[in-house]
Every structure is written in C-alpha cells, then in structure tokens.
Write an enzyme that holds these catalytic residues in place. Structure first.
Site, PDB file in Angstrom:
ATOM      1  CG  ASP A 132      -2.222  -0.202   1.021  1.00 53.96           C
ATOM      2  OD1 ASP A 132      -2.684  -0.152  -0.231  1.00 53.96           O
ATOM      3  OD2 ASP A 132      -3.099  -0.851   1.995  1.00 53.96           O
ATOM      4  NE  ARG A 182      -4.579  -1.978  -4.674  1.00 48.85           N
ATOM      5  CZ  ARG A 182      -4.226  -2.158  -3.481  1.00 48.85           C
ATOM      6  NH1 ARG A 182      -4.104  -1.322  -2.464  1.00 48.85           N
ATOM      7  NH2 ARG A 182      -4.227  -3.613  -3.168  1.00 48.85           N
TER       8      ARG A 182
END
Length: 306
Positions: A132, A182
């Site tokens: 992340d 992502r």
C-alpha cells in the site's frame, strides 16, 4: 474544507470513541469491513469469491511505533495466509500491506525483512502481495523497498496515487513486464506543492496515468468506483488491445456491489479490497475523505445493497 475536517477527525481519539460507541457504526463496520478477526475475514472472502470476484485482503492498522508491534503485524499476515490456504482461498488472492504497520518509519531494514517474509509466505500458497502507498513522505522509501522485494518476488505489487504530481513519472518507471500497479486517486491530506487539489485535476491525472499503464507492458489494477473513469478504462482497454485478463478493476468491499457484479459478469477481473481488523476507524474516515460526497453515499449505501 470538509475533506480537511474529515481527515482531522480521523486523527482524533475523542471522535473515534464517539463514533465507535454510536449504534449506527456497527452497521457501517459490517457493511464496509470484513470483520475484526481472521475467521470473520475468511467468511467474507468465501462469500465474495462465490460471486465470481477475486479479493485483496488488508489487515487494518498502521500506527506501529515499536518493534514488537511490527513483529505482531507480520505474524498476523503469516497467520492470515496460512488460514487462507487451509480454507482453499489463497490461490489468486492478494494481501495488501502497509509498510508503516511493519515499522517503516523507525526501522526500514526491519520493515523490509518483515515484508519479505510475507511475500515468501504468499508465494508459497499461490497468493501475491501489494505494498500500500501512504502519504507522500513515504513514497520514495516504499518504492525503494518494492524494488528490493521484487528481486526475489517479482509479482509484488505497487500502489500509485493519481493526486500526486509525481505519479505520471512513477507510472512510466513501473509500466514494465510483470509489474503489477494499482492506480488509485489517493486519500491523504497533501500540500499543493506535491498534490493536485481539485477533483477534476485528480481525475485528469488518473486518466493520464491510466494511459501510461495501458501502453506499457505491466499489469494495471484500476482502483476506482467512479462510473466515468470505469467507462474510460473500458474504452482505453479496447484502444490498447488489452484483453480482460491483462488488467483488472478494483473496488472496496461494500461499495457498488452491483457494478462489481456487472464487471465480473462481462469477463473482467474484478478484485474486491477486503479490510478486516479492529482498527477500522482511520480506514473508514479516509474513505469519506477521498470524496466528501461519500458521506451521503455511505448513508445511502446502508439503506441499499445496490
């Protein structure tokens, strides 16, 4: 202004206690968080995969300040991957990891070691790991750790945030063969010097970054609930001759389930981001801050499963 207020509230322990005690909060948590334990997360994961989507699981929590806490987060992910494997859910599942939860801010080498152990455990059961991205002060460190991990685990995914001015350049660097990226809009309060401030500028950046990723040799993972951006992505996929298995859409658990079903039904890979854990407050507040209109959206969502 409302976004700043929400982000400030996300750091308030007083407001957190008030929200946690409110009866409606239990409904919000059940709708948007897949439980507080591994067993509850597995139940939610099984239900999701039964609908034809794939999943990315995130153990909530990022305020790690000691080596002992970082080791506990690593142990949690290893236990999660083992449980996923025993339940027959590990293959094709991604786990999303915040490096700050592994001690990145105070011991980067140790955080890298913890992340490497999680990557190895995921690879052993047929899963993947995505790192992340957090506020802009950690971007260089996160990308450096990503490069280190990819030496042994090339499938390790990256997250890039379209609201950062640097992200187009980062997309070019990462749009290489085998690279999983992502792309999301971003959810932290950032200064104008490093981040676009208006929604339209963030959307334009998202589209520019999307085009860069589609034109490269990597594997784009498009994290958005915006109908207009989804339509643009579908169009760009056709333009760049991207087969459905050559990229994926990603959405949050509990958000736009009907659209998730539509995309999966049309043959796209639809990955649902499934968070679990007791530290749900900061996660939920950042989701509200991404678009202050989400305050009303979440209220409507609680009244309808569509």
């Amino acid at each position: 202004m409302l976004r700043s207020v929400i982000l400030a509230a996300s750091r308030s322990t007083t407001i957190e206690r008030l929200v946690a005690a409110a009866p409606v909060s239990r409904d919000v948590v059940r709708r948007f968080v897949g439980g507080t334990t591994i067993d509850e997360a597995l139940t939610a994961a099984a239900e999701l995969t039964g609908t034809g989507v794939v999943i990315s699981i995130d153990h909530l929590g990022e305020d790690t300040t000691t080596a002992e806490q970082a080791s506990a987060v690593r142990a949690e992910y290893l236990a999660l991957l083992d449980a996923l494997d025993r339940a027959g859910l590990a293959a094709g599942t991604d786990v999303s990891v915040k490096l700050s939860a592994l001690g990145q801010r105070f011991d980067e080498p140790a955080a890298t070691g913890h992340a490497r152990a999680i990557c190895a455990a995921a690879a052993a059961v047929g899963g993947t790991v995505t790192l992340d991205m957090e506020d802009h002060t950690t971007t260089d460190s996160t990308l450096d750790i990503l490069q280190t991990l990819r030496a042994d685990h090339p499938s390790t995914g990256a997250v890039l945030q379209a609201y950062l001015r640097r992200t187009e350049a980062d997309c070019r660097e990462l749009a290489t063969a085998g690279s999983r990226v992502r792309l999301c809009k971003g959810a932290y309060a950032e200064p104008e010097s490093v981040a676009y401030q208006s929604a339209i500028d963030v959307d334009k950046s998202f589209v520019r970054c999307l085009n860069i990723l589609f034109s490269g040799a990597g594997y784009p993972m498009l994290a958005t609930h915006d109908p207009r951006l989804i339509a643009i992505a579908e169009d760009r996929a056709r333009w760049f001759d991207r087969a459905p298995e050559e990229f994926e859409f990603q959405m949050l658990y509990g958000v736009r389930p009907a659209e998730q079903a539509r995309l999966a039904g049309e043959g796209y890979t639809m990955r649902v981001y499934l968070p679990y854990g007791t530290d749900w407050y900061g996660y939920l507040m950042r989701r509200l801050a991404e678009r202050p209109a989400n305050v009303a959206f979440l209220g409507r969502a609680l009244r309808s499963r569509d």
